[in-house]
Motif scaffolding. Sequence first.
Motif, PDB file in Angstrom:
ATOM      1  N   ARG A 155       0.798  -1.222   0.000  1.00  0.00           N
ATOM      2  CA  ARG A 155       0.000   0.000   0.000  1.00  0.00           C
ATOM      3  C   ARG A 155       0.831   1.272   0.000  1.00  0.00           C
ATOM      4  O   ARG A 155       0.291   2.367  -0.008  1.00  0.00           O
ATOM      5  CB  ARG A 155      -0.919  -0.001   1.231  1.00  0.00           C
ATOM      6  CG  ARG A 155      -2.212  -0.750   0.952  1.00  0.00           C
ATOM      7  CD  ARG A 155      -3.173  -0.563   2.075  1.00  0.00           C
ATOM      8  NE  ARG A 155      -3.003  -1.609   3.082  1.00  0.00           N
ATOM      9  CZ  ARG A 155      -3.399  -1.481   4.337  1.00  0.00           C
ATOM     10  NH1 ARG A 155      -3.945  -0.389   4.736  1.00  0.00           N
ATOM     11  NH2 ARG A 155      -3.236  -2.477   5.169  1.00  0.00           N
ATOM     12  N   VAL A 156       2.130   1.116   0.076  1.00  0.00           N
ATOM     13  CA  VAL A 156       2.996   2.282   0.189  1.00  0.00           C
ATOM     14  C   VAL A 156       3.928   2.334  -1.019  1.00  0.00           C
ATOM     15  O   VAL A 156       4.493   1.317  -1.396  1.00  0.00           O
ATOM     16  CB  VAL A 156       3.813   2.203   1.494  1.00  0.00           C
ATOM     17  CG1 VAL A 156       4.820   3.324   1.563  1.00  0.00           C
ATOM     18  CG2 VAL A 156       2.892   2.253   2.694  1.00  0.00           C
ATOM     19  N   PRO A 157       4.065   3.496  -1.617  1.00  0.00           N
ATOM     20  CA  PRO A 157       4.958   3.582  -2.783  1.00  0.00           C
ATOM     21  C   PRO A 157       6.407   3.260  -2.390  1.00  0.00           C
ATOM     22  O   PRO A 157       6.817   3.509  -1.262  1.00  0.00           O
ATOM     23  CB  PRO A 157       4.817   5.031  -3.231  1.00  0.00           C
ATOM     24  CG  PRO A 157       4.177   5.751  -2.107  1.00  0.00           C
ATOM     25  CD  PRO A 157       3.390   4.765  -1.345  1.00  0.00           C
ATOM     26  N   TRP A 200       7.663   1.797  10.280  1.00  0.00           N
ATOM     27  CA  TRP A 200       8.022   2.827   9.295  1.00  0.00           C
ATOM     28  C   TRP A 200       6.989   2.863   8.175  1.00  0.00           C
ATOM     29  O   TRP A 200       6.560   3.927   7.737  1.00  0.00           O
ATOM     30  CB  TRP A 200       9.415   2.527   8.751  1.00  0.00           C
ATOM     31  CG  TRP A 200       9.963   3.630   7.909  1.00  0.00           C
ATOM     32  CD1 TRP A 200       9.908   3.716   6.555  1.00  0.00           C
ATOM     33  CD2 TRP A 200      10.625   4.803   8.371  1.00  0.00           C
ATOM     34  NE1 TRP A 200      10.499   4.868   6.141  1.00  0.00           N
ATOM     35  CE2 TRP A 200      10.956   5.565   7.228  1.00  0.00           C
ATOM     36  CE3 TRP A 200      10.981   5.293   9.635  1.00  0.00           C
ATOM     37  CZ2 TRP A 200      11.620   6.786   7.306  1.00  0.00           C
ATOM     38  CZ3 TRP A 200      11.641   6.510   9.714  1.00  0.00           C
ATOM     39  CH2 TRP A 200      11.953   7.239   8.563  1.00  0.00           C
ATOM     40  N   ALA A 246       4.571   5.727   6.819  1.00  0.00           N
ATOM     41  CA  ALA A 246       4.567   6.097   5.401  1.00  0.00           C
ATOM     42  C   ALA A 246       3.152   6.028   4.846  1.00  0.00           C
ATOM     43  O   ALA A 246       2.737   6.870   4.051  1.00  0.00           O
ATOM     44  CB  ALA A 246       5.499   5.182   4.628  1.00  0.00           C
ATOM     45  N   HIS A 279       9.130   5.133  -0.120  1.00  0.00           N
ATOM     46  CA  HIS A 279       9.136   5.163   1.335  1.00  0.00           C
ATOM     47  C   HIS A 279       9.840   3.962   1.949  1.00  0.00           C
ATOM     48  O   HIS A 279       9.972   3.863   3.149  1.00  0.00           O
ATOM     49  CB  HIS A 279       7.703   5.200   1.868  1.00  0.00           C
ATOM     50  CG  HIS A 279       7.038   6.514   1.628  1.00  0.00           C
ATOM     51  ND1 HIS A 279       7.462   7.678   2.233  1.00  0.00           N
ATOM     52  CD2 HIS A 279       5.998   6.856   0.836  1.00  0.00           C
ATOM     53  CE1 HIS A 279       6.694   8.664   1.830  1.00  0.00           C
ATOM     54  NE2 HIS A 279       5.809   8.212   0.980  1.00  0.00           N
ATOM     55  N   ARG A 280      10.212   2.985   1.098  1.00  0.00           N
ATOM     56  CA  ARG A 280      10.838   1.769   1.655  1.00  0.00           C
ATOM     57  C   ARG A 280      12.328   1.848   1.411  1.00  0.00           C
ATOM     58  O   ARG A 280      12.837   1.372   0.434  1.00  0.00           O
ATOM     59  CB  ARG A 280      10.226   0.530   0.995  1.00  0.00           C
ATOM     60  CG  ARG A 280       8.834   0.285   1.474  1.00  0.00           C
ATOM     61  CD  ARG A 280       8.254  -0.938   0.841  1.00  0.00           C
ATOM     62  NE  ARG A 280       7.426  -0.596  -0.306  1.00  0.00           N
ATOM     63  CZ  ARG A 280       7.513  -1.208  -1.470  1.00  0.00           C
ATOM     64  NH1 ARG A 280       8.392  -2.166  -1.656  1.00  0.00           N
ATOM     65  NH2 ARG A 280       6.731  -0.855  -2.454  1.00  0.00           N
TER      66      ARG A 280
END
Lengths: 224, 52, 223, 270
Positions: B35-37, D233, D237, B40-41
């Motif tokens: 769910r996170v682009p 994290w 995010a 951000h990882r």
Amino acid sequence: MREVLADLSLVAAKDLRIEFRSRVLANQVAPFALLVLVLFGVALDADQRTLRSFAPGLFWVAVLLCALLAVQRSVAVERADDAVVGLRLSGMSPSALFLGKATAVLVQLLVLEVLLTGGIIVLYRSSVEDVALLVLTGLTAGVAVAAAGTLYGAMAAGLGVRETLLPILLLPVLAPVLIGATRAFDDALGAAAVDGWAWLVLLAGLAVVLTLVGALAYRVLVED
Amino acid sequence: MTHLGYLLSGWGIALGVLAIYALRLVRRGRRLSARVPPAHRRWMQSPGTSGD
Amino acid sequence: MSVVELRGVVAVLGRFPALAGLDLTVAAGETVLVQGPNGGGKSTLLRLCAGLVVPTRGEARVLGFDLVVERHAVRRRVGLLGHATGLYDDLTVAENVIFWARAAGLGRAAEARANWALGRLGLDGPLADQAVRTVSAGQRRRTSLAALAVRRPDLWLLDEPHAGLDQEGRDVVDDLIGEAVAAGATVIVSSHELDRVRRLSPRVVTLAGGTLVGDRLGVVRDA
Amino acid sequence: MDILATESRITTGSRGTRLLGLAALAGVLALLVFAFVLTDPDVRTHPTSGEEFGQFDAVRLLYLHVPMAILTYAAYALCAAASAGYLLRRTPWWDVTAHAAAEVGTLVCALVLVTGSIWGRPVWNTWWEWGDVRLMTTLLLFLLFLGYLALRRAAVDPESAARPAAVVALVAVLDIPLVNRSVEWWENRTLHQKSTLAELKIEDLTLFTLVLGIVVFGLVVTWLLLHRFRVGWLERAEVTHGIDRAIAERRGVASTTGVDSTVGQTREES
């Protein structure tokens, strides 16, 4: 410093006046305290010797339970009509605010402690052997409880879940206070042969640490 | 071996709980990752690129 | 000098961006009416200007102070009338006003100033000694305004100040705002009562969706 | 398929953590071999009567219990340090680290209490010993951090819990020496160490196994911490990402509300 003292007494006087008018302490908390003493008596099967030797511990457990109510009331006073916003805009230092709120809680706790002392003398046949130790312990432990309670009360209220979160946050922190105050009372009430004055020193340390931490941490909590 | 029951339950509970927790963490991580682009990882770096 | 200077301000409440990139400048001595649909960000704007809501993005200065790092300096210089009245139910009207005057650090002057404010808002006489819990909603609101007026703030932030007031009360509020402006203060008012506030303020800004969608400076065209 | 390859599948794993995970798994297996096969049970002979006594095979629980206890305190120390770091720096990195350390620490702490109880039953002949300083300290620490985690869960958005949580963590860790002191005075008796560990013949292999246990569980806890940090994290995010979207949506709404944005009249006026 003078400003802090002035703000402290302003806030404390305000809380005590509200308390005096609304009589929540007299009408709800004080009867609850006595009720707790009676319930302990019933649960422990009314064996006088048992009650007498357990009296110090039961006394302080009752104080902690009442402290939860007093702290919740102290928080609710500010939250009911969002007066807390006014306090944040007032320019009073958060430390003064903390000390003022804690002082008001302390005064209420002391009243309850006097009441409970009468309660254990009458109901549990405790006898006071060392008045000075008893008074100083009540005062010092009261400071520790009021300081930690005010800090954690503000914290739980800030997150909007005060009723359920406060006990689980507050009671473990107060465990050493409970142990220390109980032992000191053991000595003062002649319930067990321990050196109560040594415990009083520990309590004083706790009271100082919790008050300082509270005054500093309150700033962090009410910052925004 | 003495105390076999205590030994098995002690080691079993500890390792079992740790394994379940680890598994749940990995699952939670997968669900959130989706769910996170990728920007951000930050640990998803191919070898050779500098950190951050 | 501008009293409020917002550039691209985003303010997030929980996970909700109540302000979604707002630009607004208010000059000293100005009176600004904020209008717009419910949930448009009016109340958040006022709370932001009071230093109670921290901007998550953008640049925000109020009274020359940065809202991120110098919020404390802002707070003691503004007066906010919010949806709640911020009073203590068990204290009397006068006690409340005096408490807030003392809390603002007025010291010896507190009582005199409180008496002035009580008189100004028509709260003197026997009403002053009634517990706030027993007075009407309108009187409560006036008490709240008195507690605000004693602070003599440089920036007045009024969220629906006319709500729940009778005709006379509304006039008192308007006079109070007029006096404050005459004394050099800046006022930001949110209100649904357009015609009333427009008498005070030539400038109307409209908020919707957390952004500025209208900023009109002009003569009131009476219907 | 080489599980060490940087996969395109999206997880919280990375090359480093995969290696770490494998090392931890191998370590656990090695530890099991040492703890159950290579080390001897604790059997001592009484000098005069010649009677056998000791912990016998229950000692094998210590290779699990002692390392985990050490790591619990390490995790809580990390949580306190990260909380202090957060209060000084106010960046999410510290906050997420503190939360991860608290959660993993509390899980391990629960296991320490459980395994200690299971070990105490055959050796001390009791599941629980009131008045033992370390038992009480660890239990109270566990309860303090249950409160910490409850506070974290009670918060609507992770950001708002950050500061109170940091204060709670610092107070909890400050509380440890006080709890320790007060319990020590409370009942002046400690079953720990004096009666058990110190008397244990610490042979070379026993000591080695204990150290191995600390290393292995250190790897396990590190792996858990890394993944928990990454999950935390990602949660942050996700919130940020969600806010970005919400801002865009809100701005979209703003332009279609139909309020005239040019200087002039608003619709209500006409």
